[in-house]
Enzyme design. Structure first.
Site, PDB file in Angstrom:
ATOM      1  N   ASP A  47      37.917  -9.904 -12.782  1.00 51.06           N
ATOM      2  CA  ASP A  47      38.910 -11.033 -12.906  1.00 51.06           C
ATOM      3  C   ASP A  47      40.545 -10.670 -12.987  1.00 51.06           C
ATOM      4  O   ASP A  47      40.774 -10.170 -13.279  1.00 51.06           O
ATOM      5  CB  ASP A  47      38.970 -12.052 -14.176  1.00 51.06           C
ATOM      6  CG  ASP A  47      39.673 -13.005 -13.455  1.00 51.06           C
ATOM      7  OD1 ASP A  47      39.833 -14.034 -12.479  1.00 51.06           O
ATOM      8  OD2 ASP A  47      40.106 -13.767 -14.435  1.00 51.06           O
ATOM      9  N   ASP A  51      35.801 -19.229 -15.096  1.00 50.49           N
ATOM     10  CA  ASP A  51      34.727 -18.237 -15.367  1.00 50.49           C
ATOM     11  C   ASP A  51      33.897 -18.218 -16.045  1.00 50.49           C
ATOM     12  O   ASP A  51      33.003 -16.861 -16.677  1.00 50.49           O
ATOM     13  CB  ASP A  51      36.088 -16.842 -15.962  1.00 50.49           C
ATOM     14  CG  ASP A  51      36.991 -16.167 -15.341  1.00 50.49           C
ATOM     15  OD1 ASP A  51      36.798 -16.358 -13.952  1.00 50.49           O
ATOM     16  OD2 ASP A  51      38.387 -15.974 -15.589  1.00 50.49           O
ATOM     17  N   ASP A  91      39.161 -14.704 -18.175  1.00 48.82           N
ATOM     18  CA  ASP A  91      40.395 -16.018 -19.287  1.00 48.82           C
ATOM     19  C   ASP A  91      40.231 -17.475 -18.912  1.00 48.82           C
ATOM     20  O   ASP A  91      40.456 -17.833 -19.441  1.00 48.82           O
ATOM     21  CB  ASP A  91      41.075 -14.792 -19.371  1.00 48.82           C
ATOM     22  CG  ASP A  91      42.510 -15.365 -18.451  1.00 48.82           C
ATOM     23  OD1 ASP A  91      41.449 -15.763 -16.646  1.00 48.82           O
ATOM     24  OD2 ASP A  91      43.529 -15.047 -18.263  1.00 48.82           O
TER      25      ASP A  91
END
Length: 803
Positions: free
Chosen positions: A300, A544, A540
């Site tokens: 990410d 996600d 985070d």
């Protein structure tokens, strides 16, 4: 709006009570960790524990309590497993509490602070810079910029005005507002995503799958073999009930590798403790192994490659001006509005402090940033006006080309702002006069300093890197390139992937995915799984969670959402992604050393099962439980722990079970062969049971020491000392403590014959081991055996070969 503020009185106490009674309260919004009882039950109620407990009860009824020594291994394994997981649960719960802030609400015309879980429908909340939105709501008054990156992955702030919706899990980046709660509990935006993660994530571990398979097969074999051995020993050999029981339970216990289960738990617990000291919280110890086997890492952008902070990348003054002039002006504007400093203002101040902006400009009036105006400014003590913001709002569309020309050297990832002087501001903070450009400043997400080194590490280890983000794909691609992600220019806008076929094709073509929805993140992970990949995922945010749940190993930041932390196996407590190579290194040490040590345990499991089958035909079974405990300690227990804790940074290769069997089968075959010869010769020569038992124990220990030597090559000082110590321990146990271990004194001729037998057994083992090692690479028999064993349980993705 100001004149309406006194009218915002909020709900009355009776209205709040009515809503609470109706259940319209903000409960159950996050993924919950397992309770301590659930953790204990997971580790306690297993087939492994059930078999051992049943054997303990049988031995207890015989009154031979010393033969129950194996229960210490079972208890230790249970304690380690429960302690490790409860420790991880408590740390995650503490992180959740630490990151949860109270929210200010208007009730009965007054402000009060309450926990987010106490909010009810129609509550009026006051939120300002830095606050996280605790429930879905609608803006009543105020203009703000909102950071929705934890929900959408899009890091560009979103403007909100009266009537705009705010989603739970987002943050107020600048400004302040009053908002009315519209959805609570499970109806909230973030809670709906979290609801799909509310289950215990299955452990995907090749080692765990192997242990389950061995225990399951051993359990299926021990019932018929145990019954057959007991019947043959008790009813046809004339032994006592106690002797037949001890002999049978010894064989049965040998088929279940208690020590291997304990060793695995201990090694992984040590690994998680070491990582914990470095700020890495491992919630599921077996994931250390999974991460070491990962061949695809999905990253990410926000919080992983970037730190979540902003930094000044460029300052370009207009001709006739200097960089120092531009810095002093934007520093003055930022300092004037420091009480409401967002990430952009913090970056400007940090740059000014680092580069020196001369004597601070004295300010008499501050103009705060507004999402409607999209600029901020100030008026100095001597009456000069300065403004900074988006060019189209400060200069107007007609003068945009002036800013574009000045920003030609800026990167695509930078957000551009113009710094201008002006005639001042009117009562409504509108710019007066025609702004004159002083310079332009480029702001970008701060790429972690350690990101390039971390990326390089994974590249060198053959791990393929993918970047999946909700941000603009061009921005993500540029940041990925700075971080050192290979083929970062192969990007795709996931908004165009409107069919499963397009998404599947993009998995092969692209390495960077932008504007990805939470559902698409999960679909991308699934697509990689269909290609035989072992996938790790970092993230985070709430957006996600779905992908983190599907990944073989998931990693989150402590500063992220509680939902992401709870569903992840690994939490980086200090939010530093550079710890990932340390996690991989611990995994490699654990797996490689466990593979070496596990061969010692499987030797006993295999030869015990074969010996039990033989002894149904040629009784009696030559060992009792206390003798098996001695063999397990000298040949297996102590050596395996010493070898398993050595440094080891080799790449993990091959199938765990295949690697173990290739080392253990030659020793098992040699031991079984010579124990069979001893049983036959012992019966023919009329030897006592005690003598046969002693000879069999000597053969097993000597071949076991030979196996320790073979897997310890090349010998180090530690390994040599281990061999000497185990040989000495065996000699002492069989002499000084022979009565305790039921070791018989052998006549001279039998002793000499035993020595010859032991030597021949070792030679046979070494020959078999050498031949097996040469042919193990293309052995169809071994491959078939591994496949049959693994078919006994679900094989995790990490164990499946690539397609």
């Amino acid at each position: 709006m100001q004149e309406n503020q006194p009218e915002l009185t909020g709900l009355t106490s009776s209205e709040v009570e009515a809503r609470v009674a109706d259940g319209r309260i903000n409960h159950d919004t996050d993924v919950k960790t397992k309770s301590t009882w659930q953790i204990f039950a997971t580790h306690a109620f297993t087939l492994f524990n059930a078999v051992n407990l049943a054997m303990a009860v049988v031995i207890f009824l015989t009154g031979q309590y010393r033969n129950m020594l194996f229960l210490t291994i079972v208890a230790a394994n249970l304690f380690i497993g429960v302690f490790q997981e409860v420790r991880a649960k408590n740390m995650v719960d503490k992180l959740t509490i630490m990151t949860q802030k109270e929210v200010t609400v208007l009730r009965d015309g007054a402000e009060s602070s309450i926990a987010p879980s106490e909010l009810v429908i129609d509550d009026l909340m006051r939120l300002s810079h830095g606050d996280q939105v605790p429930a879905d709501c609608e803006v009543v008054s105020g203009n703000v910029y909102c950071d929705e990156s934890l929900l959408t992955g899009e890091s560009v702030p979103v403007a909100k005005k009266p009537g705009s919706p705010l989603y739970s899990g987002s943050f107020i980046e600048s400004g302040s507002l009053v908002a009315r709660v519209t959805k609570v509990g499970k109806d909230g935006f973030a809670a709906k995503i979290n609801a799909e993660a509310k289950y215990v994530k299955a452990v995907k571990s090749e080692i765990l799958a192997t242990l389950k398979a061995i225990i399951r097969i051993g359990t299926m074999l021990l019932v018929p073999l145990g019954i057959g051995l007991f019947v043959r020993t008790y009813f046809t050999e004339g032994t006592t009930l106690v002797e037949a029981t001890l002999s049978t339970t010894s064989a049965v216990l040998g088929m279940i590798p208690q020590g291997l289960v304990l060793l695995t738990s201990s090694v992984l617990a040590i690994a998680t403790t070491r990582l914990g000291m470095k700020g890495v919280l491992v919630q599921q110890s077996y994931c250390v192994e999974t991460l070491a086997r990962v061949d695809t890492l999905c990253l990410d952008k926000t919080g992983t490659i970037t730190s979540g902070e902003m930094e000044v990348a460029h300052v370009e003054p207009v001709k006739g001006s200097t960089e120092a002039d531009a810095v002093s002006v934007f520093a003055a504007i930022a300092r004037a509005n420091v009480s409401d400093a967002n990430e952009t203002a913090k970056a400007l101040l940090a740059y000014a402090d680092a580069n020196g902006d001369g004597a601070p400009i004295q300010v008499s009036r501050a103009v705060a940033f507004s999402s409607a105006r999209k600029y901020s400014g100030c008026v100095t003590a001597d009456g000069r006006g300065f403004v900074m913001g988006a060019a189209q709002f400060v200069l107007g569309e007609a003068r945009m080309s002036e800013a574009d020309a000045l920003c030609e050297g800026f990167d695509a990832i930078e957000r551009r702002m113009v710094i201008c002087s002006c005639g001042g501001f009117d009562a409504s903070d509108a710019i007066q006069g025609s702004p004159s450009i002083i310079g332009c400043v480029g702001i970008r997400d701060k790429v972690r300093e350690t990101a390039p080194q971390t990326m390089q590490y994974f590249i060198e280890q053959g791990v393929e890197l993918r970047v999946i983000s909700g941000d603009d794909p061009r921005t993500v691609s540029a940041i990925a390139k700075i971080a050192g992600v290979p083929d970062a220019d192969r990007y795709v806008d996931a908004a165009t992937l409107d069919t499963p076929e397009k998404l599947d094709a993009a998995v092969d073509a692209a390495r960077v995915f932008g504007r990805v929805t939470p559902q698409q993140k999960r679909e991308l992970v699934d697509a990689l799984h269909r290609r035989g990949r072992t996938v790790a995922m970092t993230g985070d945010g709430v957006n996600d969670v779905l992908a983190l749940r599907e990944a073989d190993c998931s990693v989150s930041m402590a500063s992220g959402s509680a939902a992401a932390r709870n569903v992840s196996e690994i939490v980086l407590a200090d939010n530093d992604f550079s710890h990932m190579p340390e996690v991989v290194a611990e995994g490699r040490r654990s797996i490689n050393n466990l593979q070496r040590s596990a061969s010692l345990f499987l030797v006993k499991t295999v030869f015990t099962a074969l010996l039990a089958l033989i002894c149904i035909v040629i009784p009696p079974y030559p060992f009792i439980p206390i003798q098996m405990s001695l063999i397990s300690t000298i040949v297996i227990g102590v050596p395996s722990f010493v070898l398993a804790l050595e440094p080891n940074h080799e790449l993990v290769s091959g199938n765990f079970l295949a690697n173990v069997l290739s080392k253990s089968l030659p020793a098992s075959a040699s031991i079984t062969l010579f124990l069979l010869l001893e049983l036959v010769l012992g019966r023919l020569l009329g030897h006592e049971f005690a003598e046969i038992s002693t000879v069999c124990m000597f053969i097993t220990i000597v071949v076991g020491l030979a196996l320790i030597y073979r897997i310890s090559v090349p010998l180090t000082k530690l390994r040599f000392a281990l061999l000497v110590a185990m040989g000495a321990a065996a000699a002492i146990a069989c002499t000084a403590f022979r009565d305790f271990f039921t070791v018989a004194w052998l006549p001279l001729d039998v002793f000499i014959a035993t020595a010859i037998f032991c030597a021949l057994a070792v030679v046979t083992f070494l020959i078999l081991a050498a031949r097996f090692e040469r042919k193990a690479g293309d052995s169809r028999v071994l491959a078939a055996l591994v496949e049959r064993i693994e078919s006994g349980v679900e094989v995790p993705r990490a164990a499946r070969p690539r397609s």
